[in-house]
Motif scaffolding. Structure first.
Motif: not given
Length: 112
Positions: A18, A64, A67, A84, A108
């Motif tokens: 990100f 995203a 992150m 995420v 993530n």
């Protein structure tokens, strides 16, 4: 329902990290229709800067890949919802998936 979704990009696709993206796609939605699409260049990377910068642009949601936890907390403090663990696709495909409740989120990929 009006929403403004930010998607970090590298080479026109969702960027896996990100904070180091080349551009953001900002896609506005009103009543389940895309009303505007724009590409914007972020300021130089500085920890903690992007959440407030995107909030000032009216962003309500972020899609995203990876992150950091601190960034997620800063987005939450700005009342911006973060998605995420998303796999790379074009911004429009991601927003269409999001609008149709088909956006697949996962782990993530960023651990700092």
């Amino acid at each position: 329902m009006k929403r403004s979704i930010a998607i970090p990009l590298a080479n026109g696709q969702l960027c896996s990290h990100f904070g180091h993206c080349q551009q953001f796609a900002i896609i506005n939605i009103d009543n389940h229709e895309i009303t505007n699409e724009a590409l914007i260049t972020p300021p130089p990377h500085e920890p903690g800067l992007l959440p407030a910068w995107l909030a000032n642009k009216g962003v309500t949601d972020v899609i995203a890949g990876g992150m950091g936890q601190r960034a997620i907390q800063l987005f939450n403090a700005q009342n911006i919802k973060v998605n995420v663990g998303v796999q790379p696709k074009s911004p429009k495909e991601l927003v269409l998936d999001w609008m149709n409740n088909r956006l697949t989120v996962g782990a993530n990929s960023c651990d700092h």
